[in-house]
Write a protein that holds these residues in place. Sequence first.
Motif, mmCIF file in Angstrom:
data_model
loop_
_atom_site.group_PDB
_atom_site.id
_atom_site.type_symbol
_atom_site.label_atom_id
_atom_site.label_comp_id
_atom_site.label_asym_id
_atom_site.label_seq_id
_atom_site.Cartn_x
_atom_site.Cartn_y
_atom_site.Cartn_z
ATOM 1 N N LEU A 20 0.827 -1.210 0.000
ATOM 2 C CA LEU A 20 0.000 0.000 0.000
ATOM 3 C C LEU A 20 0.862 1.260 0.000
ATOM 4 N N GLU A 21 1.964 1.244 0.736
ATOM 5 C CA GLU A 21 2.839 2.415 0.765
ATOM 6 C C GLU A 21 3.430 2.695 -0.609
ATOM 7 N N VAL A 22 3.884 1.633 -1.291
ATOM 8 C CA VAL A 22 4.480 1.800 -2.622
ATOM 9 C C VAL A 22 3.434 2.276 -3.621
ATOM 10 N N MET A 23 2.246 1.665 -3.584
ATOM 11 C CA MET A 23 1.203 2.047 -4.534
ATOM 12 C C MET A 23 0.696 3.462 -4.255
ATOM 13 N N ASP A 24 0.578 3.840 -2.989
ATOM 14 C CA ASP A 24 0.201 5.212 -2.638
ATOM 15 C C ASP A 24 1.236 6.198 -3.184
ATOM 16 N N ALA A 25 2.509 5.829 -3.064
ATOM 17 C CA ALA A 25 3.580 6.705 -3.552
ATOM 18 C C ALA A 25 3.490 6.894 -5.065
ATOM 19 N N ILE A 26 3.234 5.803 -5.788
ATOM 20 C CA ILE A 26 3.128 5.888 -7.245
ATOM 21 C C ILE A 26 1.962 6.786 -7.648
ATOM 22 N N ARG A 27 0.816 6.559 -7.030
ATOM 23 C CA ARG A 27 -0.372 7.348 -7.368
ATOM 24 C C ARG A 27 -0.151 8.835 -7.054
ATOM 25 N N MET B 20 2.118 -0.102 -15.188
ATOM 26 C CA MET B 20 2.657 -1.121 -14.291
ATOM 27 C C MET B 20 2.082 -2.499 -14.594
ATOM 28 N N ALA B 21 2.978 -3.457 -14.675
ATOM 29 C CA ALA B 21 2.569 -4.849 -14.729
ATOM 30 C C ALA B 21 2.326 -5.297 -13.295
ATOM 31 N N ILE B 22 1.162 -5.874 -13.028
ATOM 32 C CA ILE B 22 0.822 -6.208 -11.640
ATOM 33 C C ILE B 22 -0.017 -7.477 -11.599
ATOM 34 N N HIS B 23 0.261 -8.334 -10.614
ATOM 35 C CA HIS B 23 -0.493 -9.579 -10.442
ATOM 36 C C HIS B 23 -1.796 -9.362 -9.688
ATOM 37 N N ASP B 24 -1.750 -8.506 -8.679
ATOM 38 C CA ASP B 24 -2.890 -8.342 -7.775
ATOM 39 C C ASP B 24 -3.981 -7.525 -8.456
ATOM 40 N N LEU B 25 -5.076 -8.182 -8.801
ATOM 41 C CA LEU B 25 -6.167 -7.508 -9.510
ATOM 42 C C LEU B 25 -6.793 -6.405 -8.669
ATOM 43 N N ASN B 26 -6.880 -6.610 -7.377
ATOM 44 C CA ASN B 26 -7.533 -5.614 -6.524
ATOM 45 C C ASN B 26 -6.657 -4.379 -6.314
ATOM 46 N N LEU B 27 -5.349 -4.563 -6.241
ATOM 47 C CA LEU B 27 -4.463 -3.404 -6.186
ATOM 48 C C LEU B 27 -4.521 -2.640 -7.513
ATOM 49 N N TYR C 261 -5.764 1.378 -7.823
ATOM 50 C CA TYR C 261 -4.805 2.441 -8.107
ATOM 51 C C TYR C 261 -4.697 2.820 -9.585
ATOM 52 N N SER C 262 -5.518 2.250 -10.453
ATOM 53 C CA SER C 262 -5.380 2.501 -11.887
ATOM 54 C C SER C 262 -6.547 3.294 -12.444
ATOM 55 N N ASP C 263 -6.234 4.102 -13.452
ATOM 56 C CA ASP C 263 -7.284 4.771 -14.215
ATOM 57 C C ASP C 263 -7.866 3.813 -15.247
ATOM 58 N N ARG C 264 -6.986 3.045 -15.878
ATOM 59 C CA ARG C 264 -7.407 2.050 -16.860
ATOM 60 C C ARG C 264 -6.598 0.780 -16.664
ATOM 61 N N MET C 265 -7.122 -0.326 -17.214
ATOM 62 C CA MET C 265 -6.449 -1.616 -17.121
ATOM 63 C C MET C 265 -6.457 -2.296 -18.489
#
Length: 264
Positions: free
Chosen positions: A173-180, A192-199, A203-207
């Motif tokens: 959460l800290e890393v994703m908050d920082a990116i956003r 970002m390539a990411i495994h966690d669908l809920n993250l 944190y994404s505008d589009r997927m």
Amino acid sequence: MKLKVMDVEFGYASTPILRGVNLELAKSEVLSIVGPNGAGKSTLIRCINRILNPQKGCIHLDGSDIFQMTRMQIARQLGYIPQSDHQSFPATVFDVVLMGRRPHIGWRSGRCDKEKVLDVLQMLNIEQLAMRDVNEISGGQRQKVLIARALAQEPDVLLLDEPTSNLDIRHQLEVMDAIRTLVAEKNISAIMAIHDLNLGSRYSDRMIMLKKGVIAAAGRPFSVLTEDNIKQVYGVDAAVKEEDGLPYVVPKSPIKHNGGKQSW
């Protein structure tokens, strides 16, 4: 800064990895690339950064063909953050982040560059680590250092390959908050390539959802994270609920094939 990927194909020998991939990234946007293992997420990130060269297609940055640009020109516009950095030689956090200034200064740094490094460390709340050996800090702290190094490049686009891999939930959460936050405050963009669908949803505008190197779905999180898409792409039955106005995926079970045996 606008990034455009057009009909990109990549493979090894007779094994295709990416097939006819198209995407556009707007300014101040976070785009997540999701999909099962082997779908081509990391490969696509590496093609955009020209670590890998596609066999077909083209990639444009503000209308310029990335394959006509030098490595230094690319590094001034694209900040790459790998899954992990296997650096083993002793170096302080400060020196690692200072390496991000190389596309602008070569191998000689000045006072201005050091001030930029301090600004980035403070922005990510890791200035207290500046003189620590990067090999002696935690995984979450190290991931922030990699983000800081990329930010020191002053890029227009951040490319992140599994930025939360091997992190506990707090550091995720800290890393994703920082990116956003950085995307908003610096007026830059991120893929970002990411495994966690809920993250990715949070944190994404589009997927973009990849299946065997092909885009199976693209759009806002609600249009991508559907029960049918998850079933078709991941081979998993799941419920998609709404949480804080965003889709939240609750996996149920893998789909069974071959006379009741699980298909892995």
